[in-house]
Design an enzyme around this catalytic site. Structure first.
Site, PDB file in Angstrom:
ATOM      1  N   LYS A  13     -38.372 -39.188   2.680  1.00 21.18           N
ATOM      2  CA  LYS A  13     -37.201 -40.279   2.965  1.00 21.18           C
ATOM      3  C   LYS A  13     -36.298 -39.771   1.722  1.00 21.18           C
ATOM      4  CE  LYS A  13     -39.539 -44.000   0.443  1.00 21.18           C
ATOM      5  NZ  LYS A  13     -40.490 -45.219   0.490  1.00 21.18           N
ATOM      6  N   ASN A  80     -38.861 -33.693  -6.506  1.00 21.40           N
ATOM      7  CA  ASN A  80     -37.956 -34.735  -6.369  1.00 21.40           C
ATOM      8  C   ASN A  80     -38.752 -35.889  -6.296  1.00 21.40           C
ATOM      9  OD1 ASN A  80     -35.514 -36.081  -4.594  1.00 21.40           O
ATOM     10  ND2 ASN A  80     -37.566 -36.637  -3.438  1.00 21.40           N
ATOM     11  N   TYR A 155     -38.855 -45.844 -16.698  1.00 21.59           N
ATOM     12  CA  TYR A 155     -38.310 -44.993 -15.974  1.00 21.59           C
ATOM     13  C   TYR A 155     -37.138 -43.984 -16.507  1.00 21.59           C
ATOM     14  CZ  TYR A 155     -35.020 -43.154 -12.006  1.00 21.59           C
ATOM     15  OH  TYR A 155     -34.377 -42.243 -11.390  1.00 21.59           O
TER      16      TYR A 155
HETATM   17  P1  NAP Z   1     -36.910 -42.880  -2.573  1.00 23.67           P
HETATM   18  O1  NAP Z   1     -36.212 -43.203  -1.306  1.00 23.67           O
HETATM   19  O2  NAP Z   1     -37.684 -44.010  -3.027  1.00 23.67           O
HETATM   20  O3  NAP Z   1     -37.818 -41.519  -2.296  1.00 23.67           O
HETATM   21  C1  NAP Z   1     -38.860 -41.385  -3.322  1.00 23.67           C
HETATM   22  C2  NAP Z   1     -39.624 -40.298  -2.672  1.00 23.67           C
HETATM   23  O4  NAP Z   1     -40.818 -39.901  -3.815  1.00 23.67           O
HETATM   24  C3  NAP Z   1     -40.417 -40.792  -1.459  1.00 23.67           C
HETATM   25  O5  NAP Z   1     -40.507 -39.797  -0.516  1.00 23.67           O
HETATM   26  C4  NAP Z   1     -41.910 -41.150  -2.076  1.00 23.67           C
HETATM   27  O6  NAP Z   1     -42.734 -41.103  -0.985  1.00 23.67           O
HETATM   28  C5  NAP Z   1     -42.043 -40.135  -3.007  1.00 23.67           C
HETATM   29  N1  NAP Z   1     -43.041 -40.263  -3.962  1.00 23.67           N
HETATM   30  C6  NAP Z   1     -43.025 -41.299  -4.723  1.00 23.67           C
HETATM   31  N2  NAP Z   1     -44.534 -41.089  -5.304  1.00 23.67           N
HETATM   32  C7  NAP Z   1     -45.047 -39.861  -4.855  1.00 23.67           C
HETATM   33  C8  NAP Z   1     -46.253 -39.063  -5.224  1.00 23.67           C
HETATM   34  N3  NAP Z   1     -47.378 -39.897  -6.180  1.00 23.67           N
HETATM   35  N4  NAP Z   1     -46.410 -37.949  -4.573  1.00 23.67           N
HETATM   36  C9  NAP Z   1     -45.591 -37.614  -3.754  1.00 23.67           C
HETATM   37  N5  NAP Z   1     -44.267 -38.369  -3.341  1.00 23.67           N
HETATM   38  C10 NAP Z   1     -44.175 -39.334  -3.963  1.00 23.67           C
HETATM   39  O7  NAP Z   1     -36.022 -42.742  -3.686  1.00 23.67           O
HETATM   40  P2  NAP Z   1     -34.684 -41.588  -3.964  1.00 23.67           P
HETATM   41  O8  NAP Z   1     -33.627 -42.413  -4.383  1.00 23.67           O
HETATM   42  O9  NAP Z   1     -34.621 -40.682  -2.882  1.00 23.67           O
HETATM   43  O10 NAP Z   1     -35.492 -40.793  -5.356  1.00 23.67           O
HETATM   44  C11 NAP Z   1     -35.687 -39.294  -5.091  1.00 23.67           C
HETATM   45  C12 NAP Z   1     -35.396 -38.804  -6.611  1.00 23.67           C
HETATM   46  O11 NAP Z   1     -33.901 -38.988  -7.095  1.00 23.67           O
HETATM   47  C13 NAP Z   1     -36.302 -39.570  -7.596  1.00 23.67           C
HETATM   48  O12 NAP Z   1     -36.725 -38.788  -8.690  1.00 23.67           O
HETATM   49  C14 NAP Z   1     -35.465 -40.567  -8.519  1.00 23.67           C
HETATM   50  O13 NAP Z   1     -35.933 -40.941  -9.741  1.00 23.67           O
HETATM   51  C15 NAP Z   1     -34.173 -39.625  -8.411  1.00 23.67           C
HETATM   52  N6  NAP Z   1     -33.051 -40.647  -8.487  1.00 23.67           N
HETATM   53  C16 NAP Z   1     -32.381 -41.316  -7.628  1.00 23.67           C
HETATM   54  C17 NAP Z   1     -31.367 -42.303  -7.921  1.00 23.67           C
HETATM   55  C18 NAP Z   1     -30.639 -42.955  -6.800  1.00 23.67           C
HETATM   56  O14 NAP Z   1     -29.640 -43.608  -7.059  1.00 23.67           O
HETATM   57  N7  NAP Z   1     -31.208 -43.308  -5.521  1.00 23.67           N
HETATM   58  C19 NAP Z   1     -30.503 -41.817  -9.157  1.00 23.67           C
HETATM   59  C20 NAP Z   1     -31.039 -41.064  -9.958  1.00 23.67           C
HETATM   60  C21 NAP Z   1     -32.126 -40.392  -9.723  1.00 23.67           C
HETATM   61  P3  NAP Z   1     -43.403 -42.228  -0.206  1.00 23.67           P
HETATM   62  O15 NAP Z   1     -42.350 -42.163   1.192  1.00 23.67           O
HETATM   63  O16 NAP Z   1     -44.724 -41.774   0.116  1.00 23.67           O
HETATM   64  O17 NAP Z   1     -43.032 -43.475  -0.957  1.00 23.67           O
END
Ligand code: NAP
Length: 235
Positions: A13, A80, A155
């Site tokens: 996702k 990611n 974090y």
């Molecule tokens: P998200 O929608 O919560 O997606 C996180 C993803 O990581 C999900 O697919 C989740 O899988 C997976 N994940 C979590 N723990 C895992 C594990 N142990 N093994 C494999 N997969 C795992 O959040 P997102 O915003 O897209 O985040 C993606 C990246 O962007 C992250 O590294 C986050 O820190 C970074 N980021 C995001 C933002 C933002 O504003 N959204 C800003 C800065 C940085 P499940 O479906 O199984 O939970």
């Protein structure tokens, strides 16, 4: 890029799925890394026939080893997968929360990189992109105007550690021609935490920044930190 192969961890996702979608649209074969088979299968199906599920929990050694065993050659690895936790300052945070977040955001990335290095070394243009966060920038954090002063300590320090590892890996793997860079995706509307969920940032815009780093030419940078729009971010 017709014969190139990419792996995106945490692609069930959010930003990860968008990165996988855009890499597939660019003509690559994409492994959709997902710790949950059903969620990953659904995400891969939504992307199309160039995407395939790879069950991969970045916190479990056996899962990583099994996934690496299924991937013979790899050109692009996008680290990611990430979790956020609560907004506490370090003095109020539970040590267990630090450990849990570091397991995914830091140790998970190290374990995945090391496991997939043999496959990356078979590539003519290997690239690693670590999805970090601008909130992990120490230079920004130390500034007097920074909005999150001290909060989200577990974090944000995990992303600062990931940034450090980006530099160390870039140096260690330079002779192998493997480029390693970090991306600050900007605040995006995903399920990461409440702030992300409430934002109107398009995850596809962040994904485009990751794809740019994934498809860097051979004379492109390595060991650097970029915002989603390609501008440099201070460490
Ligand atoms: P998200 O929608 O919560 O997606 C996180 C993803 O990581 C999900 O697919 C989740 O899988 C997976 N994940 C979590 N723990 C895992 C594990 N142990 N093994 C494999 N997969 C795992 O959040 P997102 O915003 O897209 O985040 C993606 C990246 O962007 C992250 O590294 C986050 O820190 C970074 N980021 C995001 C933002 C933002 O504003 N959204 C800003 C800065 C940085 P499940 O479906 O199984 O939970």
């Amino acid at each position: 890029m017709d014969n190139s192969v990419a792996l995106v961890t945490g692609a069930s996702k959010g930003i990860g799925q968008e990165i996988a979608r855009q890499l597939a649209a660019a003509g690559l074969t994409v492994y959709v890394g997902s710790r949950d088979a059903a969620r990953g299968e659904r995400a891969a199906r939504e992307i199309g026939s160039d995407a395939r599920l790879l069950v991969l929990d970045v916190t479990h050694a056996a899962s990583i080893a099994e996934a690496a065993g299924q991937v013979g050659a790899l050109d692009i690895l996008i680290n990611n997968a990430g979790i956020s936790g609560d907004g506490k300052t370090a003095d109020r945070e539970d040590i267990g929360t630090f450990r849990r977040i570091y397991e995914t955001n830091v140790f998970g990335a190290v374990a995945v990189i090391n496991a997939f290095l043999p496959a990356l070394r078979r590539s003519a243009h290997p690239r690693i992109v670590n999805i970090s966060s601008g909130t992990g920038s120490l230079e920004w954090a130390a500034g007097p105007q920074f909005p999150h002063r001290g909060t989200y300590a577990a974090y944000r320090s995990s992303k600062a550690a990931l940034n450090a590892l980006t530099v160390y890996y870039a140096h260690a793997l330079a002779d192998d021609g493997i480029k390693v860079n970090a991306l600050a995706p900007g605040l995006r509307r995903t399920g990461l935490n409440a702030a992300a969920a409430a934002s109107d940032g398009d995850p596809a815009e962040a994904a485009a920044g990751a794809v740019r780093l994934a498809l860097l030419p051979d004379d492109g940078p390595s060991g650097e930190f970029f915002s989603w729009d390609g501008t440099p971010v201070p460490w």
